[in-house]
Design a protein around this motif. Structure first.
Motif, PDB file in Angstrom:
ATOM      1  N   GLU A   1      -0.541 -13.201  -4.078  1.00  0.00           N
ATOM      2  CA  GLU A   1      -0.168 -12.663  -5.214  1.00  0.00           C
ATOM      3  C   GLU A   1       0.815 -11.518  -5.153  1.00  0.00           C
ATOM      4  O   GLU A   1       1.909 -11.261  -5.756  1.00  0.00           O
ATOM      5  N   LEU A   2       0.611 -10.767  -4.078  1.00  0.00           N
ATOM      6  CA  LEU A   2       1.162  -9.259  -4.143  1.00  0.00           C
ATOM      7  C   LEU A   2       2.803  -9.689  -3.725  1.00  0.00           C
ATOM      8  O   LEU A   2       3.761  -9.260  -4.157  1.00  0.00           O
ATOM      9  N   GLY A   3       2.910 -10.752  -2.859  1.00  0.00           N
ATOM     10  CA  GLY A   3       4.215 -11.111  -2.506  1.00  0.00           C
ATOM     11  C   GLY A   3       4.975 -11.713  -3.775  1.00  0.00           C
ATOM     12  O   GLY A   3       6.144 -11.598  -3.793  1.00  0.00           O
ATOM     13  N   SER A   4       4.166 -12.366  -4.476  1.00  0.00           N
ATOM     14  CA  SER A   4       4.842 -13.187  -5.896  1.00  0.00           C
ATOM     15  C   SER A   4       5.430 -12.068  -6.564  1.00  0.00           C
ATOM     16  O   SER A   4       6.425 -11.768  -7.299  1.00  0.00           O
ATOM     17  N   LEU A   5       4.401 -10.991  -6.777  1.00  0.00           N
ATOM     18  CA  LEU A   5       4.750  -9.840  -7.854  1.00  0.00           C
ATOM     19  C   LEU A   5       6.037  -8.951  -7.271  1.00  0.00           C
ATOM     20  O   LEU A   5       6.883  -8.611  -7.863  1.00  0.00           O
ATOM     21  N   ALA A   6       6.098  -8.784  -5.811  1.00  0.00           N
ATOM     22  CA  ALA A   6       7.106  -8.084  -5.214  1.00  0.00           C
ATOM     23  C   ALA A   6       8.360  -8.878  -5.358  1.00  0.00           C
ATOM     24  O   ALA A   6       9.591  -8.138  -5.518  1.00  0.00           O
TER      25      ALA A   6
ATOM     26  N   LEU B   1       0.425  -1.984 -12.551  1.00  0.00           N
ATOM     27  CA  LEU B   1      -0.428  -1.099 -11.727  1.00  0.00           C
ATOM     28  C   LEU B   1      -1.790  -1.775 -11.499  1.00  0.00           C
ATOM     29  O   LEU B   1      -2.184  -1.636 -10.572  1.00  0.00           O
ATOM     30  N   ALA B   2      -2.340  -2.345 -12.636  1.00  0.00           N
ATOM     31  CA  ALA B   2      -3.846  -2.834 -12.601  1.00  0.00           C
ATOM     32  C   ALA B   2      -3.821  -3.977 -11.583  1.00  0.00           C
ATOM     33  O   ALA B   2      -4.662  -4.205 -10.929  1.00  0.00           O
ATOM     34  N   TRP B   3      -2.503  -4.806 -11.849  1.00  0.00           N
ATOM     35  CA  TRP B   3      -2.604  -6.006 -10.945  1.00  0.00           C
ATOM     36  C   TRP B   3      -2.360  -5.498  -9.358  1.00  0.00           C
ATOM     37  O   TRP B   3      -3.225  -6.008  -8.501  1.00  0.00           O
ATOM     38  N   VAL B   4      -1.670  -4.632  -9.230  1.00  0.00           N
ATOM     39  CA  VAL B   4      -1.422  -3.833  -7.797  1.00  0.00           C
ATOM     40  C   VAL B   4      -2.581  -3.417  -7.114  1.00  0.00           C
ATOM     41  O   VAL B   4      -3.280  -3.729  -6.221  1.00  0.00           O
TER      42      VAL B   4
ATOM     43  N   ALA C   1       1.945 -11.739   6.168  1.00  0.00           N
ATOM     44  CA  ALA C   1       3.394 -11.405   6.837  1.00  0.00           C
ATOM     45  C   ALA C   1       4.305 -12.017   5.759  1.00  0.00           C
ATOM     46  O   ALA C   1       5.271 -11.410   5.398  1.00  0.00           O
ATOM     47  N   ASN C   2       4.083 -13.015   5.014  1.00  0.00           N
ATOM     48  CA  ASN C   2       5.181 -13.597   3.897  1.00  0.00           C
ATOM     49  C   ASN C   2       5.171 -12.319   2.831  1.00  0.00           C
ATOM     50  O   ASN C   2       6.393 -12.071   2.484  1.00  0.00           O
ATOM     51  N   ALA C   3       4.155 -11.894   2.484  1.00  0.00           N
ATOM     52  CA  ALA C   3       4.220 -10.626   1.558  1.00  0.00           C
ATOM     53  C   ALA C   3       4.933  -9.512   2.130  1.00  0.00           C
ATOM     54  O   ALA C   3       5.748  -8.943   1.270  1.00  0.00           O
TER      55      ALA C   3
ATOM     56  N   ILE D   1       8.399  -7.700   0.575  1.00  0.00           N
ATOM     57  CA  ILE D   1       7.983  -6.313  -0.012  1.00  0.00           C
ATOM     58  C   ILE D   1       9.146  -5.507   0.707  1.00  0.00           C
ATOM     59  O   ILE D   1       9.581  -4.647   0.133  1.00  0.00           O
ATOM     60  N   THR D   2       9.219  -5.712   2.216  1.00  0.00           N
ATOM     61  CA  THR D   2      10.244  -4.766   2.779  1.00  0.00           C
ATOM     62  C   THR D   2      11.767  -5.242   2.359  1.00  0.00           C
ATOM     63  O   THR D   2      12.768  -4.438   2.703  1.00  0.00           O
TER      64      THR D   2
END
Length: 595
Positions: free
Chosen positions: A177-182, A153-156, A218-220, A224-225
Motif C-alpha cells: 500500500e505504501l508503494g501504491s501511495l508513492a 499523513l494518516a495513511w502513511v 523491495a518494490n515499495a 519511493i526512491t
C-alpha cells in the motif's frame, strides 16, 4: 525532517512527560477558577482525559517496542499547544485585582467553545494513536483530527505502524500500500521519507521469514526512491547497502528479482549510491545470477573463477563442467522451486542485467569489478543467445562499460584487449548486432560501444568500420547519426590511427553515404559535418571528396550549423581551407566563413 537518533532532540518520553505536567497544571488551575466555574471544571475533566491518554502512550513507547516516533511527536506537539491555549483561558478565570484587569481578563462562551473543540481534537488524535499502537488487525483507515487537512499523513502513519507492529501478512500488505501511495505523486514519496516510512521498509526487507513481505518492501522502496535523491541519500547514509546486497545474495529468486530492481533504482540516480554498492561487492551476486544456466566459453578458466565466486555467495549456485552456472543442492526449500520457473529465471536475469547496466554508468570502479568477474563474457553470450529486454539490458551494460573505458586507458587496455576471449566475444556481438538487427534500440547501443573503443584498433580495420559505414545509410536517422558519431571517434585527431581509418572509410564507399545523411535533416548535420571535416583534414587529397563536392557541402552547411554550434567554426575553417589546397580553382570562389 525525520528525527535522527544521534541528534540533540529531547527523548520522546521526556517530551510526553512535560506535556503531562502541563496538563496537570491546567487541571489544578481549572479547579481554582473563580469565574465561569462550571466551564472551568468541564475543561479540567477534558484535560484529564488527554493526560490519561498521554500516559497510555508513554506506557506503549516505554514497553520496548520499536515504533516510529514521528507521528507521536507531531501529535504530542499539537496536544501541548492546545493545552497552552487551555491554560491561558483558565488563568483568566482566577480572581484579579482592579476593575481594569478584570475587564481585560473577561472570558466569553465562544472562548470556552473554541478551547473545548481543541481539546476534543487532541483526544481524537490520542485515541487514534492508541488504536494504531494497540491494533492487531492491520491498518487503521480512520482519520485523526490532526490529519483532517492532509489525509495522506494518516495513511502513511498507519501503514508505517503496521509495518512495525503488524502480522507478517499485514506487514506485506502495508508495504504494498505504501508503494501504491508513492506511485501517485512525488509529494507522497517525500512525506513517506519525512514521516518515518523508509526505515521499517528496510527492516522488513532484511527479514527472511516472509519472502512475500520482502518482495513488497523491495518494490515499495523502488517506487519511493524513483526521482527522489533525498530518499537515496537516506538509504545510503543509513548503512543499508550491505544488507540489501546480502538479501540479493541469499534469498529466494522472487525476492532477488525485486531486490535487483531496487538496486537499479538506487544506483540509477546518484553516483554516491553506485560507489557504495560496488564497495559492498554487489557485482558478484549480479554477475553470478546473470550467469545461471549460461554456458560460457573457455570452460576451464570460467569454472575455476566462477566457482570461487559463487562459493562466496553461500553456495547458492555452482559452476558445472560445461562452464554454466546452475543452482546447487545446498539451500533447497523454495529456492529450487523458483528455479523450476523459466519465466522467473528470465525475470531475474533481466533485473540483474539492468542493475549491471545502471551500476556501470560513469562508474570506473563498477566497470572494473564487472570485467574482473567474467561479466563481459557473460554479457556477450547473452547478447548472442537471447532477445528482447534481456538482450537490450546486456547491450546497454556493454555500452556503459565501453563509455567508461573510452576515457580510461587502463580499463580499455585490460578489459577490451583484442586478444582476450571476453573482449573478442563482446566485439563479435557488437559487430553482429549493428548491421544485422533492425531494431534501433539494439543497434544504437552497439554502435555507441564500438565508437567508444575506437582507440583500441590500429591500422585498417574494415571488418570493424564496415558495419558502421553501412549504417550511415540507415533509414532511421538516429541510427545513421550514431554511426557518424562513432566513425568520428575513429578519424578525429585524438586517434593515433586516424589516417588509416579515414582511408578505410573512403575505400568502403563511406563518402556517398555520408553525403546522403547530410541531406536528411538539420538534427543530423552537425555529426555528419564533423565527420566530413575530419575526413577532409586526413585525406583531403582524395578524388572522391572532390567528386562528391565535399567542399561545396561544407560551405553550404557551415553558416547555419555555426549559428547553433559556434565551437565548430575553427574545425570547419580548417577543413575547407585544407580542401582548397587540392581542388584547382576553389580558392578563387571561396568566401571566408565569417563574411
Amino acid at each position: 525532517m525525520m528525527g535522527n537518533p544521534n541528534s540533540e532532540e529531547k527523548r520522546l518520553q521526556e517530551e510526553m512527560l512535560e506535556t503531562i505536567l502541563l496538563g496537570e497544571r491546567v487541571i489544578k488551575m481549572a479547579e481554582e477558577g473563580e469565574s465561569s466555574k462550571v466551564d472551568c471544571r468541564e475543561l479540567g475533566r477534558k484535560v484529564q482525559v488527554v493526560c490519561d491518554n498521554l500516559r497510555s502512550v508513554v506506557r506503549v513507547v516505554s514497553g520496548g517496542q520499536c515504533v516510529n516516533e514521528r507521528p507521536i511527536r507531531r501529535i504530542v506537539g499539537e496536544v501541548s499547544k492546545n493545552l497552552e491555549r487551555t491554560l491561558a483561558l483558565v488563568r483568566k478565570c482566577k480572581k484579579h485585582g482592579g476593575v481594569l484587569r478584570q475587564v481585560f481578563s473577561m472570558t466569553t462562551t465562544a472562548d470556552f467553545r473554541k478551547v473545548w473543540s481543541l481539546l476534543e481534537s487532541s483526544i481524537g488524535d490520542m485515541v487514534w494513536l492508541l488504536s494504531i499502537l494497540d491494533s492487531k488487525e492491520g491498518t487503521n483507515v480512520s482519520l485523526p483530527p490532526i490529519a483532517s487537512n492532509d489525509p495522506i499523513l494518516a495513511w502513511v502513519w498507519s501503514l508505517t505502524y503496521t509495518l512495525q507492529l503488524g502480522q507478517p501478512k499485514d506487514r506485506a500488505d502495508a508495504a504494498t500500500e505504501l508503494g501504491s501511495l508513492a506511485r501517485d505523486n512525488e509529494r507522497t514519496k517525500f512525506i513517506i521519507l519525512e514521516e518515518g516510512g523508509v526505515p521499517p521498509l528496510l527492516k522488513l526487507l532484511k527479514e527472511p521469514s516472509s519472502p512475500d513481505a520482502q518482495v513488497a518492501a523491495a518494490n515499495a522502496l523502488s517506487t519511493i526512491t524513483t526521482n527522489q535523491d533525498r530518499v537515496v541519500h537516506f538509504i545510503v547514509d543509513s548503512h543499508a547497502v550491505p544488507s540489501i546486497v546480502q538479501v540479493l545474495a541469499d534469498s529466494p529468486m522472487r525476492v532477488r528479482v525485486s531486490v535487483a530492481n531496487l538496486v537499479s533504482s538506487l544506483v540509477d540516480q546518484h553516483v554516491h549510491a553506485r560507489e557504495e554498492f560496488v564497495r559492498a561487492n554487489v557485482t558478484r551476486p549480479l554477475v553470478s545470477l546473470l550467469s545461471v544456466d549460461t554456458v560460457l566459453s573457455d570452460p576451464m578458466s570460467v569454472r575455476a573463477s566462477l566457482h570461487s565466486l559463487v562459493l562466496n555467495l553461500s553456495n547458492v549456485c555452482l559452476a558445472t563442467s560445461d562452464g554454466s552456472i546452475r543452482p546447487s543442492t545446498h539451500h533447497r526449500r523454495d529456492k529450487d522451486k523458483d528455479f523450476e520457473s523459466p519465466d522467473l529465471l528470465n525475470k531475474l536475469k533481466i533485473s540483474c542485467a539492468k542493475a549491471l547496466w545502471k551500476l556501470s554508468k560513469h562508474c570506473l570502479l563498477s566497470c572494473k569489478k564487472i570485467t574482473e568477474t567474467k561479466g563481459l563474457l557473460c554479457l556477450a553470450k547473452i547478447i548472442e543467445s537471447q532477445t528482447g529486454e534481456l538482450q537490450f539490458n546486456c547491450l546497454m551494460a556493454v555500452m556503459e562499460i565501453s563509455a567508461v573505458a573510452e576515457s580510461n586507458a587502463d580499463l580499455r587496455r585490460t578489459a577490451f584487449k583484442r586478444t582476450a576471449p571476453a573482449a573478442k566475444a563482446v566485439l563479435d556481438q557488437l559487430l553482429r548486432v549493428a548491421p544485422e538487427e533492425t531494431d534501433p534500440s539494439l543497434q544504437i547501443p552497439a554502435i555507441k560501444a564500438i565508437g567508444s573503443l575506437a582507440r583500441n584498433f590500429s591500422g585498417k580495420v574494415p571488418e570493424v568500420l564496415g558495419p558502421l559505414v553501412a549504417q550511415l545509410g540507415n533509414r532511421d536517422v538516429d541510427v545513421a547519426s550514431e554511426a557518424a558519431i562513432a566513425l568520428g571517434k575513429f578519424v578525429c585527431p585524438d586517434n593515433y590511427n586516424c589516417i588509416d581509418h579515414s582511408k578505410a572509410i573512403l575505400e568502403l564507399d563511406g563518402i556517398p553515404k555520408l553525403m546522403t545523411l547530410l541531406q536528411k535533416n538539420d538534427r543530423q548535420q552537425v555529426h555528419g559535418l564533423k565527420l566530413l571535416c575530419y575526413l577532409a583534414l586526413n585525406v583531403g587529397n582524395s578524388k572522391i571528396l572532390e567528386q562528391e563536392r565535399a567542399l561545396n557541402t561544407l560551405e553550404r552547411f557551415a553558416r547555419p550549423v555555426q549559428a547553433h554550434y559556434p565551437d565548430l567554426k575553427d574545425l570547419l575553417e580548417k577543413a575547407m581551407h585544407h580542401l582548397t589546397l587540392y581542388q584547382p580553382g576553389a580558392q578563387l570562389h571561396r568566401q571566408p566563413l565569417g563574411l
